[in-house]
Design an enzyme around this catalytic site. Structure first.
Site: not given
Ligand code: CAA
Ligand code: NAD
Length: 303
Positions: A137, A170
């Protein structure tokens, strides 16, 4: 190869530059690794997944099965496709099992030393043509590529959580990533049914440069007593139409992961935007890492 369901992908495996990818290796089967494994297997790729302990792989497969079962129950996936998807995923006890993978995606904990050690080992094991990708990330792709002898074949593929639902990947080009590798990664993302955007190799890429300050500010406002967690979330859901409020999203992403990301971005930019609020650090120290831990900002233990 053709996609197994209309839900699997649009462009599918027939995509241009990525056509030679047959076997995909994934390191890590946490929130992200399991999601990437699910969409790749559902598209028809053979997927090998390595975890540090088989029990984490088993947890991941359990979550994938649950996710597929829900699609079947809703009539959006047939039982046969579910079974084929699951049979496309297998456990790799060691990274040496990745020798004949065509594309390897690392999705382990957001820690640069752990990631570098994995890529160094993979570099000695995988065939020279294999492309390496990180789902990081916030860690610069160039820093990880530097420990390998295939910097031109190293790229960032940043998926979003939950991977089966979120449409974006991305594609991050480092200083040394070749045009061909970027093209293959773009095609691979499209084969998985994703929208791809190319981002520069700066910590946080496009989405997290904007999203992480927002999540940190929500914790800061909770800490300052602006409103309750529920009120802050409701305000953004009902006032701005977000699918979930920032504190629910923080629980969803993982407080530990968000803290790792914030610290890496703060270290790079030295900007207050990325300074983790003390409350976030305290919650992580206490083990309240979010939904995956049963407790984060909110308590999920009753569910
Ligand atoms: N696997 C498969 N399908 C899934 C799922 C999963 N884990 N979770 C939800 N779905 C599907 C559901 O089955 C449903 O599908 P249909 O519309 O076709 O029936 C749809 O997604 C919507 O799900 P729900 O009705 O159960 O729930 P919801 O409407 O509350 O949506 C959500 C859930 C999609 C997670 C929504 O809340 C959402 O978009 N949240 C924001 C998520 C977000 O911003 N993600 C980015 C995080 S940042 C990141 O990832 C980057 C990083 O590096 C940290
Ligand atoms: P997580 O904590 O859910 O999972 C990480 C996994 O890595 C764990 O199951 C752990 O056992 C495994 N692991 C650690 N060291 C290891 C090793 N040496 N060999 C094999 N497996 C090992 O974390 P996550 O949320 O899946 O995040 C994973 C990566 O994806 C991170 O780089 C995170 O920044 C990125 N990411 C996270 C999100 C998010 O929403 N959580 C979204 C986009 C990208």
């Amino acid at each position: 190869m053709t996609p197994m369901t209309e839900e699997a992908t649009g462009a599918a495996i027939s995509a241009g530059a990525s056509k030679d990818i047959k076997k995909v290796g994934i390191v890590g089967c946490g929130l992200m690794g399991r999601g990437i494994a699910q969409v790749a297997a559902q598209t028809g790729y053979t997927v090998l997944t390595h975890e540090q302990d088989k029990k984490f792989f088993d947890n991941g497969i359990g979550a994938i099965t649950k996710s597929l079962d829900k699609r079947v129950a809703k009539g959006k996936l047939d039982e046969d496709t579910k079974n084929k998807t699951l049979s496309n995923i297998s456990f790799a006890a060691s990274l040496s099992d990745f020798a004949d993978c065509d594309f390897v995606i690392e999705a382990v904990t957001e820690n640069i030393e752990v990631k570098k050690a994995i890529f160094k080992e993979l570099d000695g094991v995988c065939k020279p043509s294999c492309i390496f990708a990180s789902n990081t990330s916030s860690i610069p792709i160039s820093d990880m590529a530097a420990v390998t002898n295939r910097r031109d074949k190293f790229v960032g593929t940043h998926f979003f959580n939950p991977v089966p639902v979120m449409k974006l990947v991305e594609i991050v080009r480092s200083i040394d990533t070749s045009d061909e590798t970027v093209e293959i990664a773009m095609d691979f993302g499209k084969a998985l049914g994703k929208k791809t955007v190319e981002a520069k190799d700066t910590p946080g890429f496009i989405v997290n440069v904007l999203l992480v300050p927002y999540l940190l500010d929500a914790v800061r406002q909770l800490e300052n007593g602006l409103a309750t967690a529920k009120e802050i979330d409701d305000a953004m859901v009902f006032g701005c139409g977000h699918p979930m409020g920032p504190l629910t999203l923080l629980d969803f992403v993982g407080l530990d992961t968000t803290l790792f990301i914030a610290d890496i971005m703060f270290e790079e930019f030295k900007s207050v935007h990325y300074a983790a609020p003390p409350l976030l650090r305290r919650l992580v120290t206490a083990g309240y890492n979010g939904k995956k831990a049963g407790r984060g900002v909110y308590d999920y233990s009753a569910k």
